[in-house]
Design a protein around this motif. Structure first.
Motif, PDB file in Angstrom:
ATOM      1  N   THR A  50       5.519  -5.124  -2.554  1.00 44.78           N
ATOM      2  CA  THR A  50       6.118  -4.168  -3.487  1.00 44.78           C
ATOM      3  C   THR A  50       5.758  -2.716  -3.212  1.00 44.78           C
ATOM      4  OG1 THR A  50       4.250  -4.453  -5.003  1.00 44.78           O
ATOM      5  CG2 THR A  50       6.197  -5.873  -5.333  1.00 44.78           C
ATOM      6  N   HIS A  51       4.650  -2.450  -2.497  1.00 45.73           N
ATOM      7  CA  HIS A  51       4.165  -1.084  -2.361  1.00 45.73           C
ATOM      8  C   HIS A  51       3.767  -0.761  -0.922  1.00 45.73           C
ATOM      9  CE1 HIS A  51       3.746  -1.508  -6.737  1.00 45.73           C
ATOM     10  NE2 HIS A  51       3.707  -0.181  -6.792  1.00 45.73           N
ATOM     11  N   GLU A  87      -0.127   4.877  -3.878  1.00 48.62           N
ATOM     12  CA  GLU A  87       0.667   3.653  -3.875  1.00 48.62           C
ATOM     13  C   GLU A  87       2.114   4.026  -4.162  1.00 48.62           C
ATOM     14  OE1 GLU A  87      -1.169   1.463  -6.987  1.00 48.62           O
ATOM     15  OE2 GLU A  87      -2.865   0.785  -5.760  1.00 48.62           O
ATOM     16  N   GLU A 141       6.085   2.881  -4.554  1.00 52.14           N
ATOM     17  CA  GLU A 141       6.967   1.746  -4.788  1.00 52.14           C
ATOM     18  C   GLU A 141       8.051   1.697  -3.716  1.00 52.14           C
ATOM     19  OE1 GLU A 141       8.580   1.577  -8.672  1.00 52.14           O
ATOM     20  OE2 GLU A 141       6.667   1.941  -9.680  1.00 52.14           O
ATOM     21  N   LYS A 142       8.185   0.562  -3.066  1.00 53.49           N
ATOM     22  CA  LYS A 142       9.207   0.424  -2.027  1.00 53.49           C
ATOM     23  C   LYS A 142      10.608   0.595  -2.595  1.00 53.49           C
ATOM     24  CE  LYS A 142       6.770  -2.520   1.302  1.00 53.49           C
ATOM     25  NZ  LYS A 142       6.783  -3.824   2.003  1.00 53.49           N
ATOM     26  N   SER A 143      10.800   0.211  -3.837  1.00 53.28           N
ATOM     27  CA  SER A 143      12.135   0.299  -4.436  1.00 53.28           C
ATOM     28  C   SER A 143      12.594   1.737  -4.606  1.00 53.28           C
ATOM     29  CB  SER A 143      12.146  -0.399  -5.793  1.00 53.28           C
ATOM     30  OG  SER A 143      11.214   0.207  -6.676  1.00 53.28           O
ATOM     31  N   SER A 144      11.650   2.701  -4.550  1.00 52.11           N
ATOM     32  CA  SER A 144      12.021   4.108  -4.728  1.00 52.11           C
ATOM     33  C   SER A 144      12.432   4.772  -3.423  1.00 52.11           C
ATOM     34  CB  SER A 144      10.859   4.888  -5.352  1.00 52.11           C
ATOM     35  OG  SER A 144       9.798   5.029  -4.430  1.00 52.11           O
TER      36      SER A 144
END
Length: 737
Positions: free
Chosen positions: A438-439, A410, A412-415
């Motif tokens: 989010t993922h 999984e 994280e899209k924010s990363s």
């Protein structure tokens, strides 16, 4: 004289006064590719050093060609010094947009070098030749050599000292450092000083000592040459040939930008200028006494660091001087590099820190440093060392869930800012990733989606990777922007209910001069080599002492190549560097007396040997071979030398011949595992023992037991993929995702 004329004269004098404190500078560049509108972008990094202030200005003008327009300019201070002579060293990043990728030249010129310098003259000149055309060998734009230097290096007059000028080429080209030769173009005085010698091939400046006190100006030019004849093509439809540098090729004397010389035509030219100050004699030339000595953990000269975007780099420096007082570390590096220094007695330490941005991905950055000490009015410098920092893609943040038969990752899209989830893929692009708000999520069995198996003495390690797939709207792409490695680790305990077949697919490599080539390593049923062992039956079961037949076959787009098997060894795990091994071939010489060679001196190598076992609790064996591909017909290649009892000579010769692309590097390939086919009549006397008193690795069986059960999961980890894996691995066969 009118007031306007007087005002202009005063401005000119002020400008000259400001620039009269020049210590040197350099410039490098890297193409950022073609834009959607057809234009091209290039990042140009330049450093300059002045005695008065650290303000960096864009003094560069277009000397020839279409130099485009500046779209951004960033600059800042890197370091400064006040040890007898004040100077400030700055770095700048200039981005230009161009209408084509054809060559152009930038020039910066002004007045004047610092006063009281030998060969300085009044004015100074920097000229950079930039070529963004596409190379026929890499299918990408050329990247200039990477260099920087401490702008003010001090040497004692009575010591023999060397200055290792950094000349790293990201494309692996041959680099030459030479004096500027063309007056008022490459240099202002073009002087070559006595008691100094520049080795153009190694880029080492030798000072032989016994030189009069004073500052010397050095105006160098750094050039990169292809290792074979190539062509460079441009968006306008034109092209140019580029030739390798012949060892006997003299430096050009009058027309350094001619492209008609088959003895060598540079791909780019960058300036490298500095001041070397000769001080008075030092009581001892031994490092660590008066002259600072660099100590561990200081990196060695030329060391390479690999880091990811947004990952902080730390470089630790340490120096010692017993008879002088350590006072500073001088550095030259990228924008926003920071330094923390501590001094304690005769030892000083410094920590350099720097964090690359997204724009730095794929760029090679140079960092140089010198330790400085004082004794009264005397100032002493250590040797200069330089390192290269290669910036890779950002490492994403992920969570890995390991079960007995599956891996789930999984991310994280924010990363992974700036990348769309649809542009991510696993090792096997046919396996899809799911996405929520989010993922990004991927789930796979342990033998699907390109999952790879590694192992050590205790564990089985299953690895996969998420990388970017080409954005269909992009014009070009040359590298992964994200590489997120993940793995599950299981102990080797119990028995397994699921058997993994670890047959190796062909090994694929790419090198300049040979393009893409493959090696295929297979087992056969007989010496006729007509029937290959079915990959679906792996591990291969073999009776003790019966012959095993193996073939290594090469395939290349280059005609008339020969394969050379440099070495082969057997190990109980799939790692040729494992401490327990049995040598089969060394330096091209047969070591095991049961080996029979059936075909050699061509594109394939066929051989066989008797199966026997490692003594101890080992159930599998892998065969690993180091192989080289050569162009046929040249008696000086490693392939033509054949068996050699000397390990040193071939290595030196091999490096030299590769420079002219007659042979590839050595590559390890492997196949296995093999498993002993046991019978009820098997007894201890069927085990061959060839141990010598000095060997730890001389007993071997061809075996392959069932893989041990995946009983307890040790851990699931996320890794940033190393470009140089320390453990050999194999790709598992795909099953349905």
């Amino acid at each position: 004289m009118s007031q306007l004329t007087l005002h202009l004269l005063l401005l000119a004098l002020a400008s000259c006064a400001l620039a009269s404190h020049y210590y040197g500078g350099t410039m490098t560049y890297v193409s950022k590719g073609q834009n959607p509108d057809g234009s091209f972008t290039v990042d140009i990094r330049y450093k300059e050093t002045f005695r008065t202030g650290c303000s960096t200005y864009n003094r560069w003008s277009c000397a020839s060609g279409n130099c485009g327009t500046i779209t951004s300019l960033q600059s800042g201070r890197v370091d400064s010094s006040s040890a007898g002579f004040n100077w400030c060293h700055s770095d700048a990043l200039m981005t230009r947009r161009l209408s084509s990728d054809e060559p152009f030249e930038l020039r910066m010129a002004s007045c004047c070098w610092i006063t009281n310098t030998a060969g300085g003259g009044l004015s100074w000149r920097l000229l950079t030749h930039i070529d963004l055309g596409t190379r026929s060998d890499t299918l990408a734009p050329n990247r200039s050599p990477v260099t920087t230097v401490i702008p003010h290096i001090r040497l004692p007059s009575n010591c023999h000292r060397n200055i290792n000028l950094l000349a790293h080429d990201p494309d692996g080209d041959q680099v030459r450092c030479r004096y500027g030769l063309v007056y008022n173009v490459e240099c202002s005085s073009c002087q070559q000083h006595s008691n100094f010698y520049l080795d153009e091939d190694t880029c080492v400046l030798h000072h032989y000592g016994y030189t009069s006190v004073g500052a010397r100006v050095f105006e160098f030019v750094v050039e990169d040459f292809p290792t074979q004849q190539i062509s460079v093509s441009y968006s306008t439809g034109s092209w140019a040939s580029k030739f390798p540098l012949s060892p006997a090729t003299p430096s050009p004397s009058s027309t350094p930008y001619s492209t008609a010389a088959p003895g060598g035509t540079p791909l780019s030219r960058i300036p490298l200028q500095l001041i070397v100050r000769i001080d008075g004699a030092v009581p001892s030339c031994t490092e660590g006494v008066y002259l600072p000595r660099l100590l561990s953990p200081t990196p060695y000269n030329g060391e390479v660091f690999d880091i990811a975007v947004a990952q902080e780099l730390e470089i630790h420096l340490k120096a010692q001087a017993t008879h002088s007082l350590l006072s500073d570390f001088l550095i030259s590096g990228p924008l926003n590099i920071t330094e923390q220094k501590t001094f304690s007695g005769s030892v000083a330490e410094s920590t350099l820190k720097w964090t690359p941005t997204e724009n730095d991905n794929g760029v090679h950055f140079p960092i140089c440093f010198i330790a400085e000490s004082k004794l009264g009015a005397s100032v002493y410098h250590s040797e200069m060392r330089c390192v290269i920092v290669r910036v890779g893609p950002r490492a994403g943040e992920a969570n890995v869930i390991c079960s007995e038969t599956t891996m789930t990752v999984e991310v994280e899209k924010s990363s992974i800012i700036g990348l769309h989830a649809d542009h991510l893929r696993l090792n096997d692009p046919s396996c899809t990733l799911m996405s929520n708000a989010t993922h990004v999520i991927g789930s796979m069995s342990l033998n699907s989606c390109g999952t790879q198996l590694e192992e050590d003495d205790e564990n089985l390690i299953f690895k996969n990777e998420i990388t970017t797939v080409e954005d269909p709207t992009a014009v070009i792409t040359r590298r992964h922007e994200v590489e997120i490695g993940f793995s599950c680790v299981y102990p080797k305990t119990g028995r397994v209910s699921l058997e993994f077949r670890a047959h190796k697919v062909p090994f694929i490599f790419t090198e300049r001069g040979f393009g893409k080539f493959t090696y295929q390593f297979e087992f056969y049923h007989s010496s006729q080599f007509s029937q290959m062992v079915d990959p679906s039956t792996y591990p291969v079961e073999v009776p003790l002492k019966e012959m095993i037949y193996m073939e290594i076959e090469s395939s290349s787009s280059i005609p008339n190549t020969v394969l050379f098997v440099e070495s082969c060894r057997a190990t109980p795990i799939d790692d040729p560097s494992y401490h327990l091994y049995y040598s089969i071939i060394e330096n091209g010489c047969i070591i095991d007396d049961t080996v029979v060679v059936y075909a050699e001196n061509g594109p394939d190598y066929k051989f066989g040997m008797e199966a026997f076992k490692f003594i101890g609790n080992y159930d599998e064996v892998f065969i690993s071979c180091s192989v080289i591909l050569c162009k046929a017909g040249d008696p000086s290649t490693r392939c033509a030398q054949g068996c050699s009892n000397s390990t040193a000579a071939p290595a030196v010769h091999h490096h030299r011949r590769r420079s002219v692309a007659l042979e590839t590097a050595s590559h390890y390939i492997s196949q296995g595992p093999l498993r002993l086919k046991r019978s009820s009549k098997e007894s201890a006397d069927t085990v061959r023992s060839d141990l010598s008193s000095t060997s730890l690795n001389m007993n071997l069986v061809f075996i392959a037991g069932t893989l041990l059960a995946l009983v307890a999961m040790v851990c699931g980890v996320v890794i940033f993929k190393s470009k140089h894996p320390k453990v050999r691995y194999q790709e598992l066969p795909n099953s349905e995702f």
